[in-house]
Design a protein around this motif. Structure first.
Motif, mmCIF file in Angstrom:
data_model
loop_
_atom_site.group_PDB
_atom_site.id
_atom_site.type_symbol
_atom_site.label_atom_id
_atom_site.label_comp_id
_atom_site.label_asym_id
_atom_site.label_seq_id
_atom_site.Cartn_x
_atom_site.Cartn_y
_atom_site.Cartn_z
ATOM 1 N N GLU A 274 0.760 -1.123 -0.129
ATOM 2 C CA GLU A 274 0.122 0.116 0.161
ATOM 3 C C GLU A 274 0.711 1.146 -0.103
ATOM 4 N N ALA A 275 0.383 2.191 -0.862
ATOM 5 C CA ALA A 275 1.277 3.423 -1.070
ATOM 6 C C ALA A 275 0.592 4.429 -0.107
ATOM 7 N N SER A 276 1.286 5.379 0.384
ATOM 8 C CA SER A 276 0.398 6.637 1.010
ATOM 9 C C SER A 276 1.391 7.763 0.601
ATOM 10 N N GLY A 277 0.709 8.737 0.942
ATOM 11 C CA GLY A 277 1.874 10.059 0.776
ATOM 12 C C GLY A 277 1.027 10.840 -0.527
ATOM 13 N N PRO A 278 1.721 12.092 -0.836
ATOM 14 C CA PRO A 278 1.228 12.986 -1.850
ATOM 15 C C PRO A 278 1.614 12.229 -3.165
ATOM 16 N N ALA B 239 -7.653 2.714 -6.239
ATOM 17 C CA ALA B 239 -8.592 3.433 -5.436
ATOM 18 C C ALA B 239 -8.182 3.057 -3.922
ATOM 19 N N LYS B 240 -7.136 2.058 -3.784
ATOM 20 C CA LYS B 240 -6.573 1.644 -2.593
ATOM 21 C C LYS B 240 -5.218 2.003 -2.519
ATOM 22 N N SER B 241 -4.782 2.436 -3.646
ATOM 23 C CA SER B 241 -3.146 2.713 -4.048
ATOM 24 C C SER B 241 -2.529 1.357 -3.307
ATOM 25 N N THR B 242 -2.861 0.220 -3.936
ATOM 26 C CA THR B 242 -2.275 -0.827 -3.486
ATOM 27 C C THR B 242 -1.981 -1.933 -4.636
ATOM 28 N N VAL B 243 -0.626 -2.249 -4.844
ATOM 29 C CA VAL B 243 -0.422 -3.444 -5.760
ATOM 30 C C VAL B 243 -0.256 -4.710 -5.026
ATOM 31 N N TYR B 244 -0.564 -5.826 -5.778
ATOM 32 C CA TYR B 244 -0.504 -6.951 -5.556
ATOM 33 C C TYR B 244 0.572 -7.972 -6.156
ATOM 34 N N LEU B 245 0.907 -8.762 -5.636
ATOM 35 C CA LEU B 245 1.787 -9.872 -6.212
ATOM 36 C C LEU B 245 1.300 -11.219 -5.819
ATOM 37 N N GLN B 246 0.315 -11.998 -6.907
ATOM 38 C CA GLN B 246 -0.001 -13.363 -6.683
ATOM 39 C C GLN B 246 1.165 -14.238 -7.097
ATOM 40 N N MET B 247 1.664 -15.193 -6.276
ATOM 41 C CA MET B 247 2.647 -16.176 -6.296
ATOM 42 C C MET B 247 2.012 -17.619 -6.420
ATOM 43 N N ASN B 248 2.087 -18.156 -7.311
ATOM 44 C CA ASN B 248 1.622 -19.571 -7.366
ATOM 45 C C ASN B 248 2.636 -20.501 -7.789
ATOM 46 N N ASN B 249 2.411 -21.987 -7.499
ATOM 47 C CA ASN B 249 3.563 -22.722 -7.777
ATOM 48 C C ASN B 249 4.990 -22.213 -7.419
ATOM 49 N N LEU B 250 5.009 -22.020 -6.118
ATOM 50 C CA LEU B 250 6.336 -21.348 -5.698
ATOM 51 C C LEU B 250 7.457 -22.476 -5.563
ATOM 52 N N LYS B 251 8.520 -21.958 -5.900
ATOM 53 C CA LYS B 251 9.799 -22.682 -5.782
ATOM 54 C C LYS B 251 10.850 -22.372 -4.563
ATOM 55 N N LEU B 252 11.598 -23.190 -4.250
ATOM 56 C CA LEU B 252 12.654 -22.952 -3.304
ATOM 57 C C LEU B 252 13.462 -21.846 -3.616
ATOM 58 N N GLU B 253 13.744 -21.571 -4.997
ATOM 59 C CA GLU B 253 14.549 -20.491 -5.323
ATOM 60 C C GLU B 253 13.775 -19.132 -5.485
ATOM 61 N N ASP B 254 12.551 -19.332 -5.025
ATOM 62 C CA ASP B 254 11.714 -18.143 -4.803
ATOM 63 C C ASP B 254 11.811 -17.449 -3.341
ATOM 64 N N THR B 255 12.573 -18.215 -2.629
ATOM 65 C CA THR B 255 12.815 -17.670 -1.252
ATOM 66 C C THR B 255 13.510 -16.441 -1.221
ATOM 67 N N ALA B 256 13.299 -15.227 -0.692
ATOM 68 C CA ALA B 256 13.894 -14.023 -0.624
ATOM 69 C C ALA B 256 12.924 -12.850 -0.025
ATOM 70 N N VAL B 257 13.740 -11.789 0.392
ATOM 71 C CA VAL B 257 13.023 -10.791 0.854
ATOM 72 C C VAL B 257 12.486 -9.949 -0.298
ATOM 73 N N TYR B 258 11.098 -9.806 -0.208
ATOM 74 C CA TYR B 258 10.369 -9.007 -1.419
ATOM 75 C C TYR B 258 10.235 -7.890 -1.238
ATOM 76 N N PHE B 259 10.625 -6.710 -1.958
ATOM 77 C CA PHE B 259 10.464 -5.179 -1.732
ATOM 78 C C PHE B 259 9.498 -4.647 -2.973
ATOM 79 N N CYS B 260 8.692 -3.819 -2.340
ATOM 80 C CA CYS B 260 7.802 -3.202 -3.195
ATOM 81 C C CYS B 260 8.499 -1.735 -3.730
ATOM 82 N N SER C 287 2.112 -0.346 -14.911
ATOM 83 C CA SER C 287 1.852 1.074 -14.782
ATOM 84 C C SER C 287 0.549 1.287 -14.223
ATOM 85 N N TYR C 288 0.522 2.702 -13.813
ATOM 86 C CA TYR C 288 -0.798 3.116 -13.083
ATOM 87 C C TYR C 288 -2.080 3.067 -13.885
#
Length: 121
Positions: free
Chosen positions: A23-27, A75-96, A52-53
């Motif tokens: 979720e993004a907030s601010g001006p 409307a919610k200033s929110t972006v989502y990432l649906q991750m399916n069929n996750l693999k061991l190599e997807d282990t990480a810190v995810y940054f928006c 893109s917006y």
């Protein structure tokens, strides 16, 4: 100053799914491109997906194509990432990340604090 707050990380077994939210907030949120990167220890941060917006332009990394889906609710200033069929190599810190309209994704202007995703065998 735009602030980004991620949520939804956790531990999941290989083959499972997770959905991350940011979720993004601010001006000046209108026109903000938003996306996701990830990083593992000792490696550089890598691009995962961005949107893109207007939602008409979406990009994925090769590793994300076919398994991950990025979406957003302006409307919610929110972006989502649906991750399916996750693999061991997807282990990480995810940054928006977010980029104001007219600027490039070479060096995003705004970053979240990151959320840990761990995929177990």
């Amino acid at each position: 100053q735009v602030q980004l707050v991620e949520s939804g990380g956790g531990t999941v077994q290989a083959g499972g799914s997770l959905r991350l939210s940011c979720e993004a907030s601010g001006p000046n949120l209108r026109g903000l491109g938003m996306g996701w990167f990830r990083q593992t220890p000792g490696k550089e941060r890598e691009f995962v997906a961005r949107m893109s917006y207007s939602t008409n332009i979406v990009y994925y990394s090769d590793s994300a194509k076919g398994r991950f889906t990025i979406s957003r609710d302006n409307a919610k200033s929110t972006v989502y990432l649906q991750m399916n069929n996750l693999k061991l190599e997807d282990t990480a810190v995810y940054f928006c990340a977010a980029v104001p309209m007219g600027r490039t994704w070479t060096d995003p202007d705004y970053w979240g604090q990151g959320t840990q995703v761990t995929v177990s065998s």
